[in-house]
Scaffold this active site. Structure first.
Site, PDB file in Angstrom:
ATOM      1  N   VAL A 181      -5.428   0.556   3.081  1.00 28.09           N
ATOM      2  CA  VAL A 181      -5.608  -0.837   3.064  1.00 28.09           C
ATOM      3  C   VAL A 181      -6.758  -1.256   2.114  1.00 28.09           C
ATOM      4  CG1 VAL A 181      -6.159  -3.048   4.378  1.00 28.09           C
ATOM      5  CG2 VAL A 181      -4.264  -1.402   5.005  1.00 28.09           C
ATOM      6  N   SER A 193     -13.241   2.219   9.867  1.00 26.46           N
ATOM      7  CA  SER A 193     -12.333   2.031   8.637  1.00 26.46           C
ATOM      8  C   SER A 193     -13.088   1.319   7.702  1.00 26.46           C
ATOM      9  CB  SER A 193     -10.857   1.571   8.868  1.00 26.46           C
ATOM     10  OG  SER A 193     -10.274   1.820   7.762  1.00 26.46           O
ATOM     11  N   ASP A 203     -11.346  -0.159   5.823  1.00 26.25           N
ATOM     12  CA  ASP A 203     -10.501  -1.115   5.524  1.00 26.25           C
ATOM     13  C   ASP A 203     -11.037  -2.516   6.153  1.00 26.25           C
ATOM     14  OD1 ASP A 203      -8.688   0.670   5.036  1.00 26.25           O
ATOM     15  OD2 ASP A 203      -7.186   0.035   6.794  1.00 26.25           O
ATOM     16  N   LYS A 236      -3.018  -0.528  15.424  1.00 24.54           N
ATOM     17  CA  LYS A 236      -2.578   0.244  16.534  1.00 24.54           C
ATOM     18  C   LYS A 236      -3.678   0.342  17.807  1.00 24.54           C
ATOM     19  CE  LYS A 236       0.761   3.090  14.316  1.00 24.54           C
ATOM     20  NZ  LYS A 236       0.666   3.097  13.183  1.00 24.54           N
ATOM     21  N   GLU A 267       0.752  -1.240   0.134  1.00 24.99           N
ATOM     22  CA  GLU A 267      -0.003   0.157  -0.084  1.00 24.99           C
ATOM     23  C   GLU A 267       0.862   1.143  -0.105  1.00 24.99           C
ATOM     24  OE1 GLU A 267      -0.990   2.034   3.131  1.00 24.99           O
ATOM     25  OE2 GLU A 267      -0.518   0.575   4.883  1.00 24.99           O
ATOM     26  N   LYS A 300      -5.061  11.205   0.380  1.00 24.12           N
ATOM     27  CA  LYS A 300      -5.324   9.715   1.256  1.00 24.12           C
ATOM     28  C   LYS A 300      -6.380   8.998   0.578  1.00 24.12           C
ATOM     29  CE  LYS A 300      -6.782   7.668   5.701  1.00 24.12           C
ATOM     30  NZ  LYS A 300      -6.593   7.871   7.120  1.00 24.12           N
ATOM     31  N   ASP A 341     -16.733   6.341  13.346  1.00 18.43           N
ATOM     32  CA  ASP A 341     -15.676   6.171  12.717  1.00 18.43           C
ATOM     33  C   ASP A 341     -14.971   4.866  12.593  1.00 18.43           C
ATOM     34  OD1 ASP A 341     -13.194   6.511  11.419  1.00 18.43           O
ATOM     35  OD2 ASP A 341     -12.302   8.023  12.978  1.00 18.43           O
TER      36      ASP A 341
HETATM   37  N1  PSU Z   1      -2.424   2.510  10.446  1.00 19.04           N
HETATM   38  C1  PSU Z   1      -1.107   2.596  10.553  1.00 19.04           C
HETATM   39  N2  PSU Z   1      -0.408   3.234   9.738  1.00 19.04           N
HETATM   40  C2  PSU Z   1      -1.012   3.750   8.517  1.00 19.04           C
HETATM   41  C3  PSU Z   1      -2.444   3.554   8.398  1.00 19.04           C
HETATM   42  C4  PSU Z   1      -3.062   2.840   9.371  1.00 19.04           C
HETATM   43  O1  PSU Z   1      -0.449   2.136  11.575  1.00 19.04           O
HETATM   44  O2  PSU Z   1      -0.478   4.321   7.656  1.00 19.04           O
HETATM   45  C5  PSU Z   1      -3.067   4.055   7.090  1.00 19.04           C
HETATM   46  C6  PSU Z   1      -3.468   2.475   6.535  1.00 19.04           C
HETATM   47  O3  PSU Z   1      -3.177   2.877   4.993  1.00 19.04           O
HETATM   48  C7  PSU Z   1      -4.875   2.302   6.629  1.00 19.04           C
HETATM   49  C8  PSU Z   1      -5.426   3.913   6.843  1.00 19.04           C
HETATM   50  O4  PSU Z   1      -5.572   1.606   5.569  1.00 19.04           O
HETATM   51  O5  PSU Z   1      -4.448   4.400   7.538  1.00 19.04           O
HETATM   52  C9  PSU Z   1      -6.518   3.626   7.564  1.00 19.04           C
HETATM   53  O6  PSU Z   1      -7.112   4.811   7.681  1.00 19.04           O
HETATM   54  P1  PSU Z   1      -8.644   5.242   8.184  1.00 19.04           P
HETATM   55  O7  PSU Z   1      -8.862   4.876   9.704  1.00 19.04           O
HETATM   56  O8  PSU Z   1      -9.013   6.619   7.785  1.00 19.04           O
HETATM   57  O9  PSU Z   1      -9.495   4.237   7.353  1.00 19.04           O
HETATM   58 MN    MN Z   2     -11.764   7.028   9.937  1.00 19.65          MN
END
Ligand code: PSU
Ligand code: MN
Length: 309
Positions: A109, A141, A143, A160, A28, A89, A139
């Site tokens: 992801v 993701s 993903d 995380k 990614e 992003k 919120d």
């Molecule tokens: N978690 C990490 N590092 C990252 C991301 C997540 O430890 O860089 C990135 C990944 O690309 C993941 C995205 O798919 O953040 C998720 O963002 P959101 O929570 O906005 O969906």
């Molecule tokens: Mn989000």
């Protein structure tokens, strides 16, 4: 309709490898554009590609350039993406706007999984997946949604603990995504080896992962297999220490009124500042570790066709 809006650009080498069922590992790029600082981001992106190559698989870094999905980047393209700090992003919802406005961006992801589906890539390495954010009802993701509908093996270090990890595992269960510990009995918490959350399935070899994925997809299920590997022991940080840093970063996010897709990047960069960059060191180390494991898995999934590099 503009034909550009539904196309993707794949390098001839990666296209041939997929057709011939040779091992390919997708990588990614939100980690490059939003997850890591300059210049470590470019170095890491190159390192991950090299590690996949050394593992006898072909790396396929995925990003959006000038609105178009690219599967496999030239080094100059990687360099541009890593040095530009105004990249978008790109997650699942963003492909349409990206095509229309000709954005450059790193794929999350979720978006990388979509590109894997478009092209037929079966193995993908990342650092950590997005999940359900703490204390927030909505919120979640995307993903997790795309993991529920992509036949791809995703290698990560868990998620995380800026996220609600038990809730994240619940959504993965709902989505029909098996979570498999690679040499570990617990869901790793990215910087830390343990989260206190036990997994049902643990394996110790890439061959076992290939077996699980084949059996999973034989049922007709369209979901991913999530392989979780802890950070290399020398670089793991204790959960208590990480927790204290996260509390501070979250408080700062609330004070700064950060919302939407800015939340994850904000927390990541605050954590690096607060920890005096020790989170950065762990992050780089686990990303490389995951690339090596993903290459092993890709070779196990396509055993007859080891790529000669
Ligand atoms: N978690 C990490 N590092 C990252 C991301 C997540 O430890 O860089 C990135 C990944 O690309 C993941 C995205 O798919 O953040 C998720 O963002 P959101 O929570 O906005 O969906
Ligand atoms: Mn989000």
């Amino acid at each position: 309709m503009d034909s550009q809006s539904n196309t993707f650009k794949i390098t001839p080498e990666i296209s041939a490898a997929i057709k011939n069922m040779n091992p390919v590992v997708a990588l990614e790029s939100t980690v490059i554009t939003h997850g890591l600082p300059v210049p470590q981001n470019l170095e890491l992106a190159r390192n991950m590609e090299q590690i996949v190559n050394e593992g006898n698989a072909l790396p396929a870094t995925i990003a959006v350039l000038d609105g178009q999905v690219h599967i496999g980047l030239e080094d100059a393209e990687l360099e541009n993406l890593a040095s530009s700090r105004d990249s978008h992003k790109i997650s699942a919802r963003d492909f349409g706007p990206a095509a229309a406005h000709r954005w450059n961006g790193g794929t999350t992801v979720a978006a990388t999984l979509i590109a894997c589906r478009m092209s037929g890539i079966r193995v993908f390495a990342t650092g950590g997946i997005g999940g359900v954010h703490r204390g927030s009802n909505f919120d979640v993701s995307s993903d997790l949604i795309e993991l529920g509908r992509s036949q791809v093996i995703v290698v990560c270090a868990g998620a995380k603990s800026i996220l609600d990890l038990p809730a994240t595992l619940e959504v993965l269960e709902t989505q029909g995504v098996p979570v498999v510990g690679f040499g570990v009995d617990e869901f790793p918490a990215f910087y830390s080896t343990s989260s206190g959350l036990r997994l049902e399935s643990r394996v110790d070899t890439a061959e076992e992962v290939a077996l699980i994925a084949k059996a999973h997809w034989k049922t007709g299920l369209k979901s991913a297999v999530l392989v979780v590997a802890p950070p290399p022991p020398a670089d793991a940080i204790s959960p208590q220490v990480v927790e204290a840093w996260i509390s501070r970063a979250e408080k700062d996010a609330r004070l700064a009124n950060v919302h939407g897709n800015a939340v994850t990047p904000f927390l990541l960069s605050r954590l690096a500042e607060i920890s005096g960059n020790s989170t950065l060191k762990t992050n780089l180390s686990l990303l490389k570790n995951n690339a090596a494991i993903a290459a092993q898995i890709a070779c196990a999934l396509f055993p007859e066709k080891k790529l000669v590099v």
